[in-house]
Design a protein around this motif. Sequence first.
Motif, PDB file in Angstrom:
ATOM      1  N   ILE A 156       0.878  -1.066   0.193  1.00  0.00           N
ATOM      2  CA  ILE A 156      -0.671   0.000   0.266  1.00  0.00           C
ATOM      3  C   ILE A 156       1.053   0.782  -0.076  1.00  0.00           C
ATOM      4  CG2 ILE A 156      -1.232   1.450   1.139  1.00  0.00           C
ATOM      5  CD1 ILE A 156      -2.957  -1.402   2.086  1.00  0.00           C
ATOM      6  N   PRO A 157       2.089   1.395   0.257  1.00  0.00           N
ATOM      7  CA  PRO A 157       2.703   2.804   0.536  1.00  0.00           C
ATOM      8  C   PRO A 157       3.075   2.699  -0.424  1.00  0.00           C
ATOM      9  CG  PRO A 157       3.714   2.127   2.879  1.00  0.00           C
ATOM     10  CD  PRO A 157       2.451   0.309   1.671  1.00  0.00           C
ATOM     11  N   ALA A 158       3.747   2.092  -1.437  1.00  0.00           N
ATOM     12  CA  ALA A 158       4.257   2.231  -2.278  1.00  0.00           C
ATOM     13  C   ALA A 158       3.161   2.282  -3.331  1.00  0.00           C
ATOM     14  CB  ALA A 158       5.207   0.875  -3.105  1.00  0.00           C
ATOM     15  N   LEU A 159       1.553   1.823  -3.536  1.00  0.00           N
ATOM     16  CA  LEU A 159       0.532   2.193  -4.413  1.00  0.00           C
ATOM     17  C   LEU A 159       0.611   3.940  -4.015  1.00  0.00           C
ATOM     18  CD1 LEU A 159      -1.769   1.191  -6.237  1.00  0.00           C
ATOM     19  CD2 LEU A 159      -2.573   0.909  -3.883  1.00  0.00           C
ATOM     20  N   ASN A 160       0.729   4.044  -2.727  1.00  0.00           N
ATOM     21  CA  ASN A 160      -0.239   4.989  -2.423  1.00  0.00           C
ATOM     22  C   ASN A 160       0.841   6.510  -3.145  1.00  0.00           C
ATOM     23  OD1 ASN A 160      -2.742   5.277  -1.231  1.00  0.00           O
ATOM     24  ND2 ASN A 160      -1.786   5.397   0.463  1.00  0.00           N
ATOM     25  N   THR A 161       2.295   5.769  -3.147  1.00  0.00           N
ATOM     26  CA  THR A 161       3.063   6.813  -4.016  1.00  0.00           C
ATOM     27  C   THR A 161       3.141   7.155  -5.582  1.00  0.00           C
ATOM     28  OG1 THR A 161       5.020   5.902  -2.192  1.00  0.00           O
ATOM     29  CG2 THR A 161       5.835   7.355  -3.993  1.00  0.00           C
ATOM     30  N   ALA A 162       2.748   5.923  -5.528  1.00  0.00           N
ATOM     31  CA  ALA A 162       2.146   6.125  -7.360  1.00  0.00           C
ATOM     32  C   ALA A 162       1.132   7.073  -7.304  1.00  0.00           C
ATOM     33  CB  ALA A 162       2.008   4.489  -8.424  1.00  0.00           C
ATOM     34  N   LEU A 163      -0.476   7.048  -6.175  1.00  0.00           N
ATOM     35  CA  LEU A 163      -0.897   7.656  -6.612  1.00  0.00           C
ATOM     36  C   LEU A 163      -0.884   9.074  -6.207  1.00  0.00           C
ATOM     37  CD1 LEU A 163      -3.607   6.001  -4.213  1.00  0.00           C
ATOM     38  CD2 LEU A 163      -4.143   6.082  -6.628  1.00  0.00           C
ATOM     39  N   LEU A 164       0.216   9.863  -5.267  1.00  0.00           N
ATOM     40  CA  LEU A 164       0.176  10.607  -5.036  1.00  0.00           C
ATOM     41  C   LEU A 164       1.162  11.524  -6.506  1.00  0.00           C
ATOM     42  CD1 LEU A 164       0.912  11.949  -1.285  1.00  0.00           C
ATOM     43  CD2 LEU A 164      -1.256  12.051  -2.960  1.00  0.00           C
ATOM     44  N   LEU A 165       2.471  10.646  -6.261  1.00  0.00           N
ATOM     45  CA  LEU A 165       3.006  11.745  -8.074  1.00  0.00           C
ATOM     46  C   LEU A 165       1.796  11.609  -9.224  1.00  0.00           C
ATOM     47  CD1 LEU A 165       5.853   9.189  -7.582  1.00  0.00           C
ATOM     48  CD2 LEU A 165       5.509  11.664  -6.845  1.00  0.00           C
ATOM     49  N   SER A 166       0.660  10.544  -9.348  1.00  0.00           N
ATOM     50  CA  SER A 166       0.179  10.551 -10.393  1.00  0.00           C
ATOM     51  C   SER A 166      -0.843  11.961  -9.996  1.00  0.00           C
ATOM     52  CB  SER A 166      -0.889   9.547 -10.454  1.00  0.00           C
ATOM     53  OG  SER A 166      -0.333   8.228 -10.406  1.00  0.00           O
ATOM     54  N   SER A 167      -1.397  12.041  -9.069  1.00  0.00           N
ATOM     55  CA  SER A 167      -2.217  13.967  -8.682  1.00  0.00           C
ATOM     56  C   SER A 167      -1.308  14.999  -8.902  1.00  0.00           C
ATOM     57  CB  SER A 167      -2.373  13.481  -7.017  1.00  0.00           C
ATOM     58  OG  SER A 167      -1.283  13.719  -6.503  1.00  0.00           O
ATOM     59  N   GLY A 168       0.117  14.513  -8.971  1.00  0.00           N
ATOM     60  CA  GLY A 168       0.968  15.920  -8.941  1.00  0.00           C
ATOM     61  C   GLY A 168       0.900  16.117 -10.813  1.00  0.00           C
ATOM     62  N   ALA A 169       0.570  15.440 -11.436  1.00  0.00           N
ATOM     63  CA  ALA A 169       0.973  14.836 -12.796  1.00  0.00           C
ATOM     64  C   ALA A 169      -0.807  15.781 -13.260  1.00  0.00           C
ATOM     65  CB  ALA A 169       1.234  14.162 -13.113  1.00  0.00           C
ATOM     66  N   THR A 170      -1.279  14.710 -12.864  1.00  0.00           N
ATOM     67  CA  THR A 170      -3.079  15.317 -13.090  1.00  0.00           C
ATOM     68  C   THR A 170      -3.266  17.249 -12.678  1.00  0.00           C
ATOM     69  OG1 THR A 170      -4.251  14.576 -11.091  1.00  0.00           O
ATOM     70  CG2 THR A 170      -3.386  13.223 -13.215  1.00  0.00           C
ATOM     71  N   LEU A 171      -2.567  17.331 -12.030  1.00  0.00           N
ATOM     72  CA  LEU A 171      -2.983  18.411 -11.735  1.00  0.00           C
ATOM     73  C   LEU A 171      -1.977  20.073 -12.231  1.00  0.00           C
ATOM     74  CD1 LEU A 171      -3.942  20.556  -9.357  1.00  0.00           C
ATOM     75  CD2 LEU A 171      -1.993  20.105  -7.336  1.00  0.00           C
ATOM     76  N   THR A 172      -0.878  19.278 -12.670  1.00  0.00           N
ATOM     77  CA  THR A 172      -0.292  20.257 -13.554  1.00  0.00           C
ATOM     78  C   THR A 172      -0.660  19.906 -14.804  1.00  0.00           C
ATOM     79  OG1 THR A 172       1.698  19.511 -12.588  1.00  0.00           O
ATOM     80  CG2 THR A 172       2.378  20.647 -14.323  1.00  0.00           C
ATOM     81  N   TRP A 173      -1.290  19.226 -14.975  1.00  0.00           N
ATOM     82  CA  TRP A 173      -2.588  19.567 -16.516  1.00  0.00           C
ATOM     83  C   TRP A 173      -2.994  20.085 -16.403  1.00  0.00           C
ATOM     84  CZ3 TRP A 173      -6.689  16.146 -17.780  1.00  0.00           C
ATOM     85  CH2 TRP A 173      -6.799  16.459 -19.459  1.00  0.00           C
ATOM     86  N   ALA A 174      -3.919  20.184 -15.115  1.00  0.00           N
ATOM     87  CA  ALA A 174      -5.064  21.396 -15.070  1.00  0.00           C
ATOM     88  C   ALA A 174      -4.253  22.063 -15.034  1.00  0.00           C
ATOM     89  CB  ALA A 174      -5.525  21.026 -13.717  1.00  0.00           C
ATOM     90  N   HIS A 175      -3.322  22.957 -14.744  1.00  0.00           N
ATOM     91  CA  HIS A 175      -2.820  24.050 -14.786  1.00  0.00           C
ATOM     92  C   HIS A 175      -2.503  24.848 -15.800  1.00  0.00           C
ATOM     93  CE1 HIS A 175       0.287  26.881 -12.693  1.00  0.00           C
ATOM     94  NE2 HIS A 175      -0.842  28.037 -13.246  1.00  0.00           N
ATOM     95  N   TRP A 176      -2.151  23.975 -17.330  1.00  0.00           N
ATOM     96  CA  TRP A 176      -1.786  24.474 -18.178  1.00  0.00           C
ATOM     97  C   TRP A 176      -3.428  23.807 -18.733  1.00  0.00           C
ATOM     98  CZ3 TRP A 176       1.511  19.084 -19.103  1.00  0.00           C
ATOM     99  CH2 TRP A 176       3.031  19.560 -18.103  1.00  0.00           C
ATOM    100  N   GLY A 177      -3.941  23.633 -18.449  1.00  0.00           N
ATOM    101  CA  GLY A 177      -5.386  24.179 -19.352  1.00  0.00           C
ATOM    102  C   GLY A 177      -6.219  25.166 -19.027  1.00  0.00           C
ATOM    103  N   MET A 178      -5.511  25.894 -17.936  1.00  0.00           N
ATOM    104  CA  MET A 178      -6.166  26.834 -17.334  1.00  0.00           C
ATOM    105  C   MET A 178      -5.187  27.882 -17.783  1.00  0.00           C
ATOM    106  SD  MET A 178      -5.889  28.544 -13.876  1.00  0.00           S
ATOM    107  CE  MET A 178      -4.623  28.462 -13.472  1.00  0.00           C
ATOM    108  N   LEU A 179      -4.001  27.977 -18.290  1.00  0.00           N
ATOM    109  CA  LEU A 179      -2.922  29.717 -18.350  1.00  0.00           C
ATOM    110  C   LEU A 179      -3.731  29.293 -20.354  1.00  0.00           C
ATOM    111  CD1 LEU A 179      -0.298  28.225 -17.173  1.00  0.00           C
ATOM    112  CD2 LEU A 179      -1.441  30.168 -16.750  1.00  0.00           C
TER     113      LEU A 179
END
Length: 290
Positions: A156-179
């Motif tokens: 689970i810790p490794a899975l949660n690491t993948a989840l949070l890293l992915s969330s950082g990527a999706t948030l950055t993608w959303a930021h690019w869309g807003m700009l």
Amino acid sequence: MKTNSAQVAMQEEYFVPQPSLYPVILSGGMFLLALGFIAMINGAAFGKWIMLGGTAVILYVLFGWFGRVIGESQGGAYREWEDRSFRYGMVWFIATEVMFFAAFFASLFYVRVISVPDLGGMVGAHGTSLWPEFSGTWPSAGPQGPAFTPMGAWGIPALNTALLLSSGATLTWAHWGMLRNNRRQLTLGLAATVLLGSLFLGFQAYEYHHAYSELGLTMGAGAYGATFFMLTGFHGFHVTLGTIMLAVILLRSLRGHFDAERHFAFEAVAWYWHFVDVVWLLLFVFVYWV
């Protein structure tokens, strides 16, 4: 000319909101929350009801106060001065959060590198070890702590690491869309980030249940148990706050808020979320892995 000069002077003034009772009401809610908690831990049955009342007051203030701030922002009350000061304030807030977690990481370092090895090497007056069966290695519950199984990193810790890293990527993608004023990309990226944050919290809740029910890993499991739950628990609290804030930003985006020029609230929450991601990487390395 006088009218134009007055308008320019008014635009250059820093916005000062009207006096509000929200700070006083919020103080009352926090007092009720603390009072109810104290009563509850001392065995008073009515304590939980006072806590619920305090929580209700706090939620009322949050919805009302933040709603007023959002209305001021959408009404054009905040301009360049206010935007700059908000950014300075958010930077300093994150700086305090860095110091908060630094204190707990320093405690972990002290226990692992200094305290536990010293306990393992202590000898009595006659040159014999005070705790012959205690090796002073990590993870440890102390010389006389309960037996437990430490939490492994790969699961689970490794899975949660993948989840949070992915969330950082999706948030950055959303930021690019807003700009780029791409509303669809903005909302899809935010929705994915909220989903990933929620999944992280769900897996962490399962991990805690597994630790308590099957591994014997509790807050009472000596130094390891205390540092494990303090660090991961406070981080989970920050993920909870971040997920709630991202959900609010998502709802605001669906209502047409934010564009390439005016988006401080989005960026503030994004900074906070990326900070939470970095803290988790340190947790994964120094709490779960090493």
